[in-house]
Scaffold this motif. Structure first.
Motif, PDB file in Angstrom:
ATOM      1  N   GLU A  35      26.854  42.984  14.270  1.00 29.46           N
ATOM      2  CA  GLU A  35      27.240  42.335  13.017  1.00 29.46           C
ATOM      3  C   GLU A  35      26.366  42.896  11.899  1.00 29.46           C
ATOM      4  O   GLU A  35      25.137  42.792  11.940  1.00 29.46           O
ATOM      5  N   THR A  36      27.023  43.500  10.895  1.00 26.59           N
ATOM      6  CA  THR A  36      26.294  44.209   9.844  1.00 26.59           C
ATOM      7  C   THR A  36      27.188  44.443   8.635  1.00 26.59           C
ATOM      8  O   THR A  36      28.419  44.449   8.757  1.00 26.59           O
ATOM      9  N   ASP A  37      26.570  44.671   7.497  1.00 27.49           N
ATOM     10  CA  ASP A  37      27.330  45.066   6.307  1.00 27.49           C
ATOM     11  C   ASP A  37      27.803  46.514   6.410  1.00 27.49           C
ATOM     12  O   ASP A  37      28.649  46.939   5.632  1.00 27.49           O
ATOM     13  N   SER A  75      31.544  36.569  16.045  1.00 31.40           N
ATOM     14  CA  SER A  75      32.368  35.603  16.794  1.00 31.40           C
ATOM     15  C   SER A  75      33.825  36.034  16.845  1.00 31.40           C
ATOM     16  O   SER A  75      34.458  35.995  17.908  1.00 31.40           O
ATOM     17  N   ASN A  76      34.393  36.454  15.690  1.00 36.14           N
ATOM     18  CA  ASN A  76      35.786  36.918  15.666  1.00 36.14           C
ATOM     19  C   ASN A  76      35.971  38.145  16.543  1.00 36.14           C
ATOM     20  O   ASN A  76      36.960  38.271  17.273  1.00 36.14           O
ATOM     21  N   SER A  77      35.010  39.061  16.470  1.00 37.99           N
ATOM     22  CA  SER A  77      35.109  40.290  17.267  1.00 37.99           C
ATOM     23  C   SER A  77      34.985  40.004  18.755  1.00 37.99           C
ATOM     24  O   SER A  77      35.687  40.613  19.566  1.00 37.99           O
ATOM     25  N   ILE A  78      34.137  39.067  19.129  1.00 37.96           N
ATOM     26  CA  ILE A  78      34.011  38.695  20.547  1.00 37.96           C
ATOM     27  C   ILE A  78      35.349  38.192  21.064  1.00 37.96           C
ATOM     28  O   ILE A  78      35.797  38.602  22.140  1.00 37.96           O
ATOM     29  N   GLU A  79      36.009  37.349  20.304  1.00 36.03           N
ATOM     30  CA  GLU A  79      37.316  36.831  20.742  1.00 36.03           C
ATOM     31  C   GLU A  79      38.339  37.959  20.873  1.00 36.03           C
ATOM     32  O   GLU A  79      39.131  37.991  21.809  1.00 36.03           O
ATOM     33  N   PHE A  80      38.345  38.890  19.927  1.00 35.50           N
ATOM     34  CA  PHE A  80      39.264  40.023  19.972  1.00 35.50           C
ATOM     35  C   PHE A  80      39.048  40.863  21.227  1.00 35.50           C
ATOM     36  O   PHE A  80      39.991  41.173  21.957  1.00 35.50           O
ATOM     37  N   PRO A 100      30.325  48.745  14.251  1.00 31.24           N
ATOM     38  CA  PRO A 100      29.894  47.691  13.342  1.00 31.24           C
ATOM     39  C   PRO A 100      31.006  46.644  13.205  1.00 31.24           C
ATOM     40  O   PRO A 100      32.193  46.988  13.218  1.00 31.24           O
ATOM     41  N   VAL A 101      30.617  45.387  13.082  1.00 30.12           N
ATOM     42  CA  VAL A 101      31.595  44.303  12.876  1.00 30.12           C
ATOM     43  C   VAL A 101      31.063  43.363  11.794  1.00 30.12           C
ATOM     44  O   VAL A 101      29.855  43.245  11.603  1.00 30.12           O
ATOM     45  N   SER A 102      31.969  42.698  11.098  1.00 29.69           N
ATOM     46  CA  SER A 102      31.547  41.801  10.017  1.00 29.69           C
ATOM     47  C   SER A 102      31.332  40.375  10.499  1.00 29.69           C
ATOM     48  O   SER A 102      30.545  39.634   9.921  1.00 29.69           O
TER      49      SER A 102
END
Length: 149
Positions: free
Chosen positions: A52-54, A16-21, A11-13
């Motif tokens: 992307e999820t809570d 876009s930020n996670s894709i870059e990471f 899970p990611v919040s």
């Protein structure tokens, strides 16, 4: 029948930020939609899904929100420098601070070298390399440097 592990998910919040990471880790996007991205780990053999999820607020436990990427032994030896060059700090794991990693996991009858870090959402990531398999010998967790000395 079973040939390997094809996919794992985290899970990611903020997708876009996670894709870059994950691009900084050298992974290639295989598929992307508004709230989901899949990255090839081995093209055509395994991928990592980011959602992307809570649910990213689910507390960490080793059985949840953890992925270990296999690397070669020569790569694990330079992994700390490689991560730091990408602006990704190594985290303390099993009471071994970053300066004492990679560490050696005594998963008897196996031994693995590993180094630990987080993604932007605190998901636990690991680079791991087998040192030996199917060899019965008890030993304590140690640094990779101690293993070779």
């Amino acid at each position: 029948m079973i040939k390997g592990l094809y996919e794992a998910h985290l899970p990611v919040s903020n997708l876009s930020n996670s894709i870059e990471f994950y691009k900084r880790l050298g992974l290639e996007i295989a598929y992307q939609s508004e709230k989901i991205a899949f990255f090839w780990i081995e093209k055509g053999r395994s991928w990592l899904g980011l959602w992307e999820t809570d649910e990213v607020k689910t507390p960490y436990h080793p059985s949840l929100r953890h992925i270990a990427f296999q690397v070669d032994l020569e790569d694990i030896q330079k992994a700390k420098e490689w991560l730091e060059q990408k602006g990704i700090p190594v985290r303390t794991a099993f009471n071994f601070p970053p300066d004492k990693q990679p560490l050696v996991l005594p998963n008897n009858p196996h031994a693995h070298a590993a180094i630990y870090f987080h993604d932007p959402d605190g998901n636990s990531l690991e680079l791991i390399a087998p040192l030996r398999l199917d060899f019965e010998e008890e030993f304590e967790m140690m640094t990779l440097e101690e293993w070779f000395n």
